[in-house]
Design an enzyme around this catalytic site. Sequence first.
Site, PDB file in Angstrom:
ATOM      1  N   ASP A 125       0.843  -1.189   0.000  1.00  0.00           N
ATOM      2  CA  ASP A 125       0.000   0.000   0.000  1.00  0.00           C
ATOM      3  C   ASP A 125       0.882   1.244   0.000  1.00  0.00           C
ATOM      4  OD1 ASP A 125      -2.561   1.166   0.016  1.00  0.00           O
ATOM      5  OD2 ASP A 125      -2.358   1.657   2.133  1.00  0.00           O
ATOM      6  N   HIS A 150      -3.576  14.109   0.775  1.00  0.00           N
ATOM      7  CA  HIS A 150      -3.733  13.245   1.954  1.00  0.00           C
ATOM      8  C   HIS A 150      -2.518  13.349   2.873  1.00  0.00           C
ATOM      9  CE1 HIS A 150      -4.669   9.765   4.418  1.00  0.00           C
ATOM     10  NE2 HIS A 150      -3.550   9.169   4.047  1.00  0.00           N
ATOM     11  N   GLU A 178      -9.871   3.970   4.236  1.00  0.00           N
ATOM     12  CA  GLU A 178      -9.056   4.664   3.249  1.00  0.00           C
ATOM     13  C   GLU A 178      -9.585   4.274   1.877  1.00  0.00           C
ATOM     14  OE1 GLU A 178      -4.878   4.085   3.884  1.00  0.00           O
ATOM     15  OE2 GLU A 178      -4.857   5.479   5.578  1.00  0.00           O
ATOM     16  N   GLU A 236      -9.257   3.885  -1.827  1.00  0.00           N
ATOM     17  CA  GLU A 236      -8.067   3.708  -2.649  1.00  0.00           C
ATOM     18  C   GLU A 236      -8.401   3.023  -3.971  1.00  0.00           C
ATOM     19  OE1 GLU A 236      -4.773   2.002  -0.613  1.00  0.00           O
ATOM     20  OE2 GLU A 236      -5.281   2.884   1.326  1.00  0.00           O
ATOM     21  N   ASP A 258      -8.747   0.256   2.536  1.00  0.00           N
ATOM     22  CA  ASP A 258      -7.707  -0.174   3.474  1.00  0.00           C
ATOM     23  C   ASP A 258      -8.120   0.289   4.876  1.00  0.00           C
ATOM     24  OD1 ASP A 258      -5.264  -1.415   4.081  1.00  0.00           O
ATOM     25  OD2 ASP A 258      -4.247   0.512   4.139  1.00  0.00           O
ATOM     26  N   ARG A 287      -6.802   3.882  13.700  1.00  0.00           N
ATOM     27  CA  ARG A 287      -5.882   5.005  13.858  1.00  0.00           C
ATOM     28  C   ARG A 287      -5.220   5.055  15.227  1.00  0.00           C
ATOM     29  NH1 ARG A 287      -4.833   6.086   8.657  1.00  0.00           N
ATOM     30  NH2 ARG A 287      -6.696   6.762   7.508  1.00  0.00           N
ATOM     31  N   GLN A 309      -2.574   2.384  15.183  1.00  0.00           N
ATOM     32  CA  GLN A 309      -1.536   2.815  14.247  1.00  0.00           C
ATOM     33  C   GLN A 309      -0.648   3.899  14.852  1.00  0.00           C
ATOM     34  OE1 GLN A 309      -3.157   4.322  10.582  1.00  0.00           O
ATOM     35  NE2 GLN A 309      -1.171   4.853   9.720  1.00  0.00           N
ATOM     36  N   LYS A 359      -3.403  -1.874  10.468  1.00  0.00           N
ATOM     37  CA  LYS A 359      -3.800  -2.038   9.069  1.00  0.00           C
ATOM     38  C   LYS A 359      -4.090  -3.492   8.691  1.00  0.00           C
ATOM     39  CE  LYS A 359      -2.889   2.191   7.293  1.00  0.00           C
ATOM     40  NZ  LYS A 359      -3.783   2.963   6.419  1.00  0.00           N
ATOM     41  N   THR A 416      -8.376  -5.700   4.574  1.00  0.00           N
ATOM     42  CA  THR A 416      -8.352  -4.798   3.425  1.00  0.00           C
ATOM     43  C   THR A 416      -9.371  -5.343   2.435  1.00  0.00           C
ATOM     44  OG1 THR A 416      -6.014  -4.271   3.726  1.00  0.00           O
ATOM     45  CG2 THR A 416      -6.962  -3.844   1.556  1.00  0.00           C
ATOM     46  N   GLU A 451      -9.236  12.549   8.011  1.00  0.00           N
ATOM     47  CA  GLU A 451      -9.167  13.868   7.372  1.00  0.00           C
ATOM     48  C   GLU A 451     -10.532  14.552   7.345  1.00  0.00           C
ATOM     49  OE1 GLU A 451      -6.728  13.756   3.495  1.00  0.00           O
ATOM     50  OE2 GLU A 451      -7.324  11.683   3.878  1.00  0.00           O
TER      51      GLU A 451
END
Length: 407
Positions: free
Chosen positions: A122, A129, A194, A196, A228, A232, A235, A248, A252, A353
């Site tokens: 990834d 971002h 996420e 993607e 994904d 947080r 992480q 993560k 996925t 975000e």
Amino acid sequence: MTATSWVEGADPGPYGLAHLPYGVFSTSKDPTPRIGVRIGDRVLDLRALATGTFFLPWIRPAFHDGSLNAFLAMGPPAWRLVRHQLTEVLSDPRHRDRIATLLTPADKARMHLPFRVADYVDFYASEHHATNLGRLFRPDAEPLLPNWKHLPVGYHGRAGTVVPSGTPVIRPRGQRKTPDGPVEFGPSARLDIEAEVGFVVGVGTDLGTPVGPDDFAEHVFGAVLVNDWSARDLQAWEYVPLGPFLGKSFATSVGHWVTPLDALAAARTAAPVQDPAPLGYLQEADRFAYDLSLSVRWNGTEVARPPFAGMYWTPAQMLAHLTVNGASLRTGDLYASGTVSGPEPGQRGSFLELTWGGREPVTVGDGESRAFLEDGDTVTIAATAPGPDGEVVGLGEVTGTILPALD
């Protein structure tokens, strides 16, 4: 004008003759997974088509496999030949009576993971971002780290937890640091997404053989949407100094349908200018991006529309960087773009975000306020791309629902 299909309702539409994405499906009458091609709201059974003499003898065995891998490994000559043959058989009414019996309604098809995932990488290719995260995590420093505009930053993920769209996602557990200092263990409280775009490798390479960016289409078969999922809080505690791990690797999600690169030819567009110019191995003779418009729905409410065309690092550059050290490619390798985000607040492809670290919740569903994912929430990512003659290609959506953490 492009050809149209005799399949009722296929053209114009997101799964028209200009698209023809590949997936793996089964039915209640025949539970054996086999390869299919989507046309309109039908799925053409390629195993059944290959049972006769339709495909060349050296191609037929690939469609008796329960995944796309054998076909992917055959490379561009086979991909283009089969696409040409499918276009012919689905556009010429003379084939209608024979082929119609091999079509299954899409809502009667049980979809499976379309390919066996060999490796998963990834990337972190969106400047918007990366800048947003830098401002959130390092408000008193430059948002982009010194290496970011010199190479496509990435991490190596866990292929075994790549799951097909619709697979429930169990809330992960792990270590997290509380605001007042102690470290605790428990379910993630800041579960995120996420949005993607992933790229599926068909033709592998020998160990020690780099792939240049201009050879992208000789190795990559097509694109698939990716979510994904990201914890947080896990992480944030674990990622220094080696990067993402448990935050993560729990899941996925990928879409059911792999869109061939040839179906995205009309979506090619100029990629952003890079400053500084990248090193030689990342320079492209034909630099292009794909004009994909993503849509993120949270409990049915569209909360973001990220634009893929603005990604700073292109899919070809990602592939070149992935292999420049001699790392080999394998059929079924999946590499994803990282979160797709644009310059506007409504174009942010992660909830970290979108809610600015949870400080600006959004309203979803029936008026509920959300900062991060709660149990029972469903997220769906879709995308469209320009097709030939004003048509629209719709990439297969990827969806998932959050289940409570295990006891």
